[in-house]
Design a protein around this motif. Structure first.
Motif, PDB file in Angstrom:
ATOM      1  N   ASN A 111     -12.208  46.932   5.690  1.00  0.00           N
ATOM      2  CA  ASN A 111     -11.038  47.117   5.779  1.00  0.00           C
ATOM      3  C   ASN A 111      -9.593  46.383   4.429  1.00  0.00           C
ATOM      4  O   ASN A 111      -8.373  45.641   4.677  1.00  0.00           O
ATOM      5  N   LEU A 112     -10.223  46.655   3.359  1.00  0.00           N
ATOM      6  CA  LEU A 112      -9.505  45.908   1.814  1.00  0.00           C
ATOM      7  C   LEU A 112      -8.674  47.209   2.162  1.00  0.00           C
ATOM      8  O   LEU A 112      -8.654  48.411   2.478  1.00  0.00           O
ATOM      9  N   GLN A 127      -6.570  45.892  -3.462  1.00  0.00           N
ATOM     10  CA  GLN A 127      -7.454  45.031  -3.022  1.00  0.00           C
ATOM     11  C   GLN A 127      -9.246  45.416  -3.474  1.00  0.00           C
ATOM     12  O   GLN A 127     -10.028  44.845  -4.391  1.00  0.00           O
TER      13      GLN A 127
HETATM   14  C1  LIG Z   1     -11.904  41.464   5.595  1.00  0.00           C
HETATM   15  O1  LIG Z   1     -13.283  40.936   6.546  1.00  0.00           O
HETATM   16  C2  LIG Z   1     -13.656  40.638   6.069  1.00  0.00           C
HETATM   17  C3  LIG Z   1     -15.304  39.991   7.082  1.00  0.00           C
HETATM   18  O2  LIG Z   1     -15.405  40.970   7.362  1.00  0.00           O
HETATM   19  C4  LIG Z   1     -13.352  39.115   5.971  1.00  0.00           C
HETATM   20  O3  LIG Z   1     -13.983  38.329   5.671  1.00  0.00           O
HETATM   21  C5  LIG Z   1     -11.957  39.389   5.149  1.00  0.00           C
HETATM   22  O4  LIG Z   1     -11.017  38.883   4.959  1.00  0.00           O
HETATM   23  C6  LIG Z   1     -10.957  40.939   5.506  1.00  0.00           C
HETATM   24  N1  LIG Z   1     -10.656  40.952   5.127  1.00  0.00           N
HETATM   25  C7  LIG Z   1      -8.741  41.402   4.880  1.00  0.00           C
HETATM   26  C8  LIG Z   1      -8.218  42.236   3.882  1.00  0.00           C
HETATM   27  O5  LIG Z   1      -8.198  41.830   5.861  1.00  0.00           O
END
Ligand SMILES: *[C@@H]1O[C@H](CO)[C@@H](O)[C@H](O)[C@H]1NC(C)=O
Ligand SMILES: *[C@@H]1O[C@H](CO)[C@@H](O)[C@H](O)[C@H]1NC(C)=O
Ligand SMILES: *[C@@H]1O[C@H](CO)[C@@H](O)[C@H](O)[C@H]1NC(C)=O
Ligand SMILES: *[C@@H]1O[C@H](CO)[C@@H](O)[C@H](O)[C@H]1NC(C)=O
Ligand SMILES: *[C@@H]1O[C@H](CO)[C@@H](O)[C@H](O)[C@H]1NC(C)=O
Length: 363
Positions: free
Chosen positions: A183-184, A188
């Motif tokens: 999800n990054l 990032q």
């Molecule tokens: C991606 O997911 C993790 C948990 O799985 C979370 O801690 C993190 O904030 C999320 N990052 C973004 C950019 O959404």
């Protein structure tokens, strides 16, 4: 600077002169960190789905299938040959890698490993970079025990540190299903991986390393696995993957330059595997290849890129026609060109200096 220019002009001559008879190693030892591109058989000793110690792997290697993920030699095997080593670096996990067997260096590389601990999770067992560094700490202590502290530290400071990491942080993490970092954003993930790498390379420096060759990540969007997975037409590379890797490599080169200026007495150099492999893929006939998109040994689809090389897989007839050995890894012939450009190459392929210059420069 004069030493650098000197190195470039005489390197080919020296290589030819040394080809059959030269005895001297240009460095006392090589310590190699990496993934399956450099693994000499560490994964044979751990429960992992990332293994290659069976045919047809090693079909062109004198000792047969050793756990190397190619038909012949890896690039670090070849760099060792160029540097005058008579034996390939032993895998850290082999029980015989102790005593005098460690004094010319050790190879910690592990298939499916990454800079991040999480990378390669689909393959279960692997030794991530942080674990490889902990393993090196053991080797370092043993070397100082054998040689004495002063001579041991001298060997460690003169050695070449080969670091070939990062492919699996993308291929077997960011771009893989169920990735914990999936999800990054593009920026990032680069920041996370490069920030972790910076800590690791700095730790290696603090353990006595001074001469660092750091390999870029190759054009992963062009490997038979990606071509198969994306149902590529006519071997068109996946541009999303390649664009990500190119931006990672820009950051990595900046990191390498930053560490060279920050860490006193150290020299890092960036070995541009991306440009080398991309150049070969764009101009195969210049390098004696005819097939750039199909793996010589593999299973699945037009590119034989779905499943790795096993005894059940199809193996091509003319291995020297192929850039890729299997869905992921270059052939021995491609590795010769890659290692050659790392070792002797100009700044298109090795920046600011090549490996020959790295090992012969005064620090
Ligand atoms: C991606 O997911 C993790 C948990 O799985 C979370 O801690 C993190 O904030 C999320 N990052 C973004 C950019 O959404
Ligand atoms: C990776 O795992 C090791 C061992 O558990 C730990 O010491 C290290 O801090 C971890 N590295 C990162 C970047 O999380
Ligand atoms: C270091 O050596 C000790 C003693 O042999 C061993 O218990 C430990 O697991 C080794 N550490 C690594 C990271 O291999
Ligand atoms: C793929 O290559 C074939 C043969 O050269 C050609 O006829 C076809 O148009 C190409 N397809 C695409 C999508 O480029
Ligand atoms: C490096 O060498 C290649 C040929 O191998 C050449 O195409 C390229 O222009 C050279 N680059 C530089 C910076 O001299």
């Amino acid at each position: 600077m004069s030493a650098i220019l000197f190195g470039r002009s005489v390197s080919l001559l020296l290589h030819l002169a040394c080809w059959s008879s030269c005895q001297a190693q240009l460095v006392p030892a090589i310590f190699s960190f990496g993934d399956s591109l450099a693994d000499p058989g560490n994964n044979n000793y751990i429960p992992s789905l990332s293994k290659a110690n069976f045919p047809h792997n090693g079909v062109d290697f004198p000792a047969g299938p050793t756990g190397r993920f190619t038909n012949g030699r890896t690039t670090v095997d070849l760099l060792g040959e160029f540097l005058g080593f008579k034996y390939y670096l032993p895998p850290y996990l082999a029980p015989s890698t102790k005593g005098s067997a460690i004094l010319n260096g050790v190879n910690y590389a592990s298939g499916s490993a990454g800079i991040l601990n999480s990378s390669g999770y689909l393959f279960i067992g692997r030794n991530p970079m942080d674990l490889q560094l902990a393993q090196f700490a053991n080797t370092s202590a043993e070397i100082k025990q054998i040689l004495g502290v002063e001579a041991g530290e001298k060997l460690l400071s003169q050695a070449l540190y080969w670091v070939n990491m990062g492919s699996n942080d993308f291929l077997d993490n960011y771009f893989a299903p169920f990735s914990p970092i999936g999800n990054l954003s593009s920026e990032q993930v680069n920041a996370l991986v490069l920030g972790t790498y910076e800590q690791q390379l700095t730790r290696l420096y603090s353990m006595g390393a001074r001469r660092f060759g750091v390999a870029a990540v190759g054009p992963l969007g062009c490997i038979p696995f990606e071509l198969t997975y994306t149902l590529a037409v006519n071997g068109t590379c996946d541009q999303t993957v390649n664009t990500q890797i190119q931006s990672f490599n820009v950051g990595l080169e900046a990191l390498v330059n930053q560490l060279s200026s920050q860490l006193s007495g150290a020299q890092f150099t960036f070995l541009d595997a991306y440009t080398i492999v991309d150049t070969i893929i764009q101009n195969p006939s210049d390098y004696g290849f005819t097939i750039v998109d199909i793996g010589c040994c593999g299973i699945g689809g037009e590119y034989r890129g779905a499943l790795p090389c096993t005894p059940l897989a199809t193996m091509c007839d003319e291995r020297t026609n192929y850039v890729f050995w299997d869905p992921y890894h270059p052939t021995d012939k491609a590795n010769i060109i890659i290692a050659d450009r790392f070792y002797y190459g100009n700044t298109t392929f090795a920046r600011p200096i090549n490996v020959f210059e790295l090992v012969t420069m005064q620090l």
